[in-house]
Design a protein around this motif. Structure first.
Motif, PDB file in Angstrom:
ATOM      1  N   ARG A  34     -86.751   6.481  43.504  1.00 13.21           N
ATOM      2  CA  ARG A  34     -88.028   6.064  42.945  1.00 13.21           C
ATOM      3  C   ARG A  34     -88.650   7.195  42.128  1.00 13.21           C
ATOM      4  O   ARG A  34     -88.480   8.368  42.421  1.00 13.21           O
ATOM      5  CB  ARG A  34     -88.999   5.673  44.074  1.00 13.21           C
ATOM      6  CG  ARG A  34     -88.608   4.425  44.841  1.00 13.21           C
ATOM      7  CD  ARG A  34     -89.625   4.156  45.950  1.00 13.21           C
ATOM      8  NE  ARG A  34     -89.221   3.014  46.752  1.00 13.21           N
ATOM      9  CZ  ARG A  34     -89.526   1.757  46.474  1.00 13.21           C
ATOM     10  NH1 ARG A  34     -90.263   1.491  45.398  1.00 13.21           N
ATOM     11  NH2 ARG A  34     -89.120   0.775  47.244  1.00 13.21           N
ATOM     12  N   GLN A  36     -91.636   9.598  40.881  1.00 19.03           N
ATOM     13  CA  GLN A  36     -92.701  10.278  41.617  1.00 19.03           C
ATOM     14  C   GLN A  36     -93.709  10.872  40.632  1.00 19.03           C
ATOM     15  O   GLN A  36     -93.423  11.076  39.449  1.00 19.03           O
ATOM     16  CB  GLN A  36     -92.110  11.387  42.498  1.00 19.03           C
ATOM     17  CG  GLN A  36     -91.099  10.894  43.521  1.00 19.03           C
ATOM     18  CD  GLN A  36     -90.469  12.044  44.294  1.00 19.03           C
ATOM     19  OE1 GLN A  36     -90.914  13.183  44.196  1.00 19.03           O
ATOM     20  NE2 GLN A  36     -89.439  11.743  45.068  1.00 19.03           N
ATOM     21  N   TRP A  51     -93.812  10.997  34.542  1.00 18.35           N
ATOM     22  CA  TRP A  51     -93.365  10.933  35.934  1.00 18.35           C
ATOM     23  C   TRP A  51     -92.195  11.885  36.139  1.00 18.35           C
ATOM     24  O   TRP A  51     -91.731  12.538  35.200  1.00 18.35           O
ATOM     25  CB  TRP A  51     -92.957   9.490  36.299  1.00 18.35           C
ATOM     26  CG  TRP A  51     -91.824   8.956  35.464  1.00 18.35           C
ATOM     27  CD1 TRP A  51     -90.482   9.064  35.706  1.00 18.35           C
ATOM     28  CD2 TRP A  51     -91.944   8.255  34.214  1.00 18.35           C
ATOM     29  NE1 TRP A  51     -89.759   8.477  34.695  1.00 18.35           N
ATOM     30  CE2 TRP A  51     -90.631   7.959  33.786  1.00 18.35           C
ATOM     31  CE3 TRP A  51     -93.017   7.835  33.432  1.00 18.35           C
ATOM     32  CZ2 TRP A  51     -90.377   7.271  32.591  1.00 18.35           C
ATOM     33  CZ3 TRP A  51     -92.759   7.149  32.261  1.00 18.35           C
ATOM     34  CH2 TRP A  51     -91.463   6.872  31.853  1.00 18.35           C
ATOM     35  N   ASP A 102     -96.004   0.279  36.119  1.00 19.86           N
ATOM     36  CA  ASP A 102     -94.959   0.480  37.116  1.00 19.86           C
ATOM     37  C   ASP A 102     -93.776   1.150  36.441  1.00 19.86           C
ATOM     38  O   ASP A 102     -93.349   0.731  35.346  1.00 19.86           O
ATOM     39  CB  ASP A 102     -94.499  -0.855  37.720  1.00 19.86           C
ATOM     40  CG  ASP A 102     -95.553  -1.466  38.624  1.00 19.86           C
ATOM     41  OD1 ASP A 102     -96.004  -0.774  39.541  1.00 19.86           O
ATOM     42  OD2 ASP A 102     -95.929  -2.629  38.397  1.00 19.86           O
ATOM     43  N   THR A 121     -92.500   2.541  41.207  1.00 15.53           N
ATOM     44  CA  THR A 121     -93.666   3.316  41.630  1.00 15.53           C
ATOM     45  C   THR A 121     -94.833   2.955  40.719  1.00 15.53           C
ATOM     46  O   THR A 121     -94.700   2.976  39.493  1.00 15.53           O
ATOM     47  CB  THR A 121     -93.394   4.825  41.542  1.00 15.53           C
ATOM     48  OG1 THR A 121     -92.247   5.140  42.333  1.00 15.53           O
ATOM     49  CG2 THR A 121     -94.584   5.622  42.050  1.00 15.53           C
TER      50      THR A 121
END
Length: 296
Positions: A34, A36, A51, A102, A121
């Protein structure tokens, strides 16, 4: 067949089947880590979603975004990409609503997959007109003839947005909501004065004649939350001081360099003069020594 037996078999096999399904689905999606630290970064409506971590060679990222309560959308440049940022500046078309995004961990571009859901995420909520940072404005100074008034001509910062082929400024976006906060002080003084103006042409009056004053300007939007009302502060600009000494106008380094150059020039002049005098003296001495020989 005994009903109790059937009940026992269902009780035993159902959890096992569910466990197998869980392993299949989670092992497939779990192979993609995922994202972060999903964060919005926005200055003058140049809005970028960032991200971590940088993906390995076997997966990519896809970004989905939507205004609150509306359908999700995708930016074509942020589908199965190996980048860890997505520029959504032109995608967030309604500046007065709030958005979420997302970041999905997906297969590489061109690789087939049977999965319909991917690890994702969610971002924090982002409201462009309320959250974008306002960059520093530029301005010019003009001092009146009587030296008692200084006028600041402020240029509205440009945004990353265009309308009808025209790059919009923050004034185009905020209109009458935009003001400017002016902070000024007497040069080399710590005491400051502050006032606000709705205009880009700002007059600062009742200044001490002949004194130098230093100014800073920053955008001010009172309709925002308190911690987001002020933009980035401009660079400091100071008016000229008619009573400044040479040490205030120029730094010690510049003065020392000037003195060194003057001394060097004087030294060269003296050296050239001495050389010329010596050559002249030698020439005269030679003429004196040659005169008796010619007579003989």
């Amino acid at each position: 067949m005994n009903l109790d037996y059937i009940t026992d078999m269902v009780t035993i096999r159902l959890p096992a089947a569910l466990f197998v399904i869980y392993l299949l689905t989670h092992s497939a999606s779990g192979s993609y880590p995922r994202a972060q630290n999903v964060t919005w970064r926005s200055i003058n409506f140049k809005t970028i979603l960032t991200w971590e971590p940088k993906p390995s060679a076997n997966y990519s990222y896809t970004v989905e975004f939507s205004a609150i309560g509306r359908d999700k959308q995708r930016n074509p440049h942020c589908i199965r990409s190996t980048a860890t940022m997505c520029d959504l500046s032109v995608s967030l078309t309604d500046l007065n609503v709030c958005y979420t995004a997302d970041v999905l961990s997906t297969p590489l571009l061109g690789e087939p997959t049977e999965l319909t859901e991917f690890p994702n995420t969610a971002s924090p909520r982002f409201c462009p007109s309320k959250d974008t940072e306002i960059g520093r404005p530029a301005f010019k100074l003009m001092v009146s003839d009587d030296k008692k008034k200084t006028t600041l001509y402020v240029t509205d910062p440009n945004t990353a947005l265009f309308k009808d082929g025209h790059q919009q400024t923050i004034r185009d976006i905020f209109s009458d909501q935009l003001q400017y906060k002016v902070t000024y002080r007497r040069n080399k003084s710590t005491g400051k004065k502050v006032f606000y103006s709705k205009s880009n042409v700002i007059e600062v009056k009742d200044l001490d004649r002949g004194e130098s004053y230093c100014f800073n300007v920053q955008a001010y939007i009172p309709s925002r939350d308190t911690d987001k009302q002020l933009g980035e502060m401009s660079q400091t600009q100071c008016s000229n001081d008619d009573n400044q000494s040479i040490f205030e106008v120029y730094s010690i380094g510049v003065i020392a360099a000037a003195i060194f150059l003057i001394l060097l020039l004087i030294g060269l002049i003296i050296a050239i003069t001495v050389v010329c005098i010596k050559r002249r003296q030698k020439a005269l001495q030679k003429e004196k020594e040659e005169v008796p020989l010619n007579r003989v």
